[in-house]
Design an enzyme around this catalytic site. Structure first.
Site, PDB file in Angstrom:
ATOM      1  N   ASP A 247       0.841  -1.208   0.000  1.00 25.99           N
ATOM      2  CA  ASP A 247       0.000   0.000   0.000  1.00 25.99           C
ATOM      3  C   ASP A 247       0.873   1.254   0.000  1.00 25.99           C
ATOM      4  O   ASP A 247       0.546   2.249  -0.667  1.00 25.99           O
ATOM      5  CB  ASP A 247      -0.908   0.014   1.236  1.00 25.99           C
ATOM      6  CG  ASP A 247      -1.846  -1.168   1.273  1.00 25.99           C
ATOM      7  OD1 ASP A 247      -2.240  -1.644   0.187  1.00 25.99           O
ATOM      8  OD2 ASP A 247      -2.164  -1.636   2.377  1.00 25.99           O
ATOM      9  N   GLY A 282       3.024  -1.960  12.078  1.00 22.10           N
ATOM     10  CA  GLY A 282       1.763  -1.303  11.743  1.00 22.10           C
ATOM     11  C   GLY A 282       1.740  -0.817  10.310  1.00 22.10           C
ATOM     12  O   GLY A 282       2.770  -0.447   9.745  1.00 22.10           O
TER      13      GLY A 282
HETATM   14  O1  RIB Z   1      -2.567  -4.275   2.851  1.00 19.66           O
HETATM   15  C1  RIB Z   1      -2.587  -4.337   4.250  1.00 19.66           C
HETATM   16  C2  RIB Z   1      -3.977  -4.083   4.737  1.00 19.66           C
HETATM   17  O2  RIB Z   1      -4.816  -5.134   4.280  1.00 19.66           O
HETATM   18  C3  RIB Z   1      -4.145  -4.072   6.232  1.00 19.66           C
HETATM   19  O3  RIB Z   1      -3.946  -2.812   6.796  1.00 19.66           O
HETATM   20  C4  RIB Z   1      -5.545  -4.643   6.429  1.00 19.66           C
HETATM   21  O4  RIB Z   1      -6.436  -3.731   6.990  1.00 19.66           O
HETATM   22  C5  RIB Z   1      -6.000  -5.104   5.052  1.00 19.66           C
HETATM   23  O5  RIB Z   1      -6.826  -4.195   4.449  1.00 19.66           O
END
Ligand code: RIB
Length: 321
Positions: A247, A282
């Site tokens: 992400d 986290g």
């Molecule tokens: O890509 C990681 C995310 O996948 C986590 O933060 C969890 O919430 C899921 O959406």
């Protein structure tokens, strides 16, 4: 903080989850119970993680469209997003819980995640805000597929570049990729979309999206844009938590595009941000800021993308060097 000049705006539309994380020696196999250790909650969700990464990376004003319940989990998620400088368009869902994710984080920094989407499933086509000032729309697949499709089609029609992170792995409806300018996937997601397993170059032949990026974890990333390949070897770090690293890559990459940076520079910045994110616990708490990314890249410049690393990556991707 010193930021790259802001040229445009990024809208992230997608999920927000509160992550319930237990650390353990290893991720349990089916039917196995593992005695874990510490427990903690962290703000997460692929959409929210990407919005935080985009805002912290600098270069593009970041907004996010998300759906939250009316519960204490929502407050934690809102605080994290606002703290990163993300402007929010929140759809409230009375009686429906905020999204949650249950994560086992293993000592090798890998994880297993189960998501309870809750409010994320309430995001609908009609919630998309006006797109004035938006250059890039960043989407993922933790919200209803018909909503993702509606947002992509509307943004494409409005001249906005659609960046789709096709995660978690799901088959895509016909026509969705016609609206997408940049597709970001990992190897598993690429295989799910194309039906081709184990050969990245062969799988990419099945996709006619203008720019496709395949993230390869500790190996790096491979991009194909306008028929040309670009390889980015990974920055070496000692990871403690890979949750949200992909992400962070997506958010930092989209911020770089919003700032008008070219593909190789955007790839390098996103890879550096993703690598740094794995060094802290986290999903959102691990996301680095502009200054940290800059300093890290300067310190590692000589070791990344040398000839040997490029050759190894090209061979892995099934490309001739
Ligand atoms: O890509 C990681 C995310 O996948 C986590 O933060 C969890 O919430 C899921 O959406």
């Amino acid at each position: 903080m010193n930021h790259a000049p802001s040229r445009s705006g990024v809208l992230v539309a997608g999920s927000a989850n509160l992550d319930f994380v237990v650390r353990a020696a290893h991720v349990p196999a089916p039917g196995e119970t593992v005695l874990g250790r510490e427990f903690a909650t962290f703000p997460g969700g692929k959409g929210a993680n990407q919005a935080v990464a985009c805002a912290r990376a600098g270069g593009a004003a970041t907004r996010m469209l998300l759906a939250l319940g009316e519960d204490p989990y929502a407050q934690q998620l809102e605080a994290s997003l606002r703290g990163a400088g993300v402007e929010l368009h929140i759809v409230r869902t009375p009686g429906v819980a905020t999204g949650t994710a249950f994560i086992c984080l293993a000592d090798d920094a890998e994880n297993a995640i189960t998501v309870a989407p809750g409010a994320n499933n309430k995001l609908r086509a009609e919630h998309l805000p006006a797109l004035a000032g938006v250059s890039h729309l960043l989407l993922q697949l933790e919200t209803p597929m018909e909503t993702v499709m509606a947002y992509a089609v509307a943004a494409h029609a409005a001249g906005v570049s659609v960046v789709l992170n096709a995660a978690p792995a799901r088959e895509l409806p016909t026509g969705l990729l016609d609206a997408v300018a940049v597709l970001i996937v990992n190897e598993g997601e690429l295989a799910t979309i194309t039906g081709v397993h184990g050969n990245i170059a062969a799988a990419l032949k099945h996709l006619c999206v203008p720019c496709v990026i395949v993230t390869l974890g500790a190996r790096g990333a491979c991009a194909r844009a306008q028929g040309k390949f670009h390889l980015q070897a990974a920055y070496r770090v000692d990871p403690v938590d890979t949750t949200g690293a992909g992400d962070t890559f997506c958010g930092a990459f989209t911020a770089a595009l919003g700032a008008g940076l070219d593909l190789p520079t955007a790839l390098a910045r996103a890879s550096a941000a993703g690598a740094l994110a794995t060094t802290r616990l986290g999903a959102q708490t691990g996301v680095p800021g502009y200054d940290e990314i800059e300093t890290f890249m300067r310190s590692r410049a000589a070791r990344t993308n040398n000839v040997a690393a490029q050759r190894e990556l090209a061979a892995y991707c099934g490309l001739k060097d």
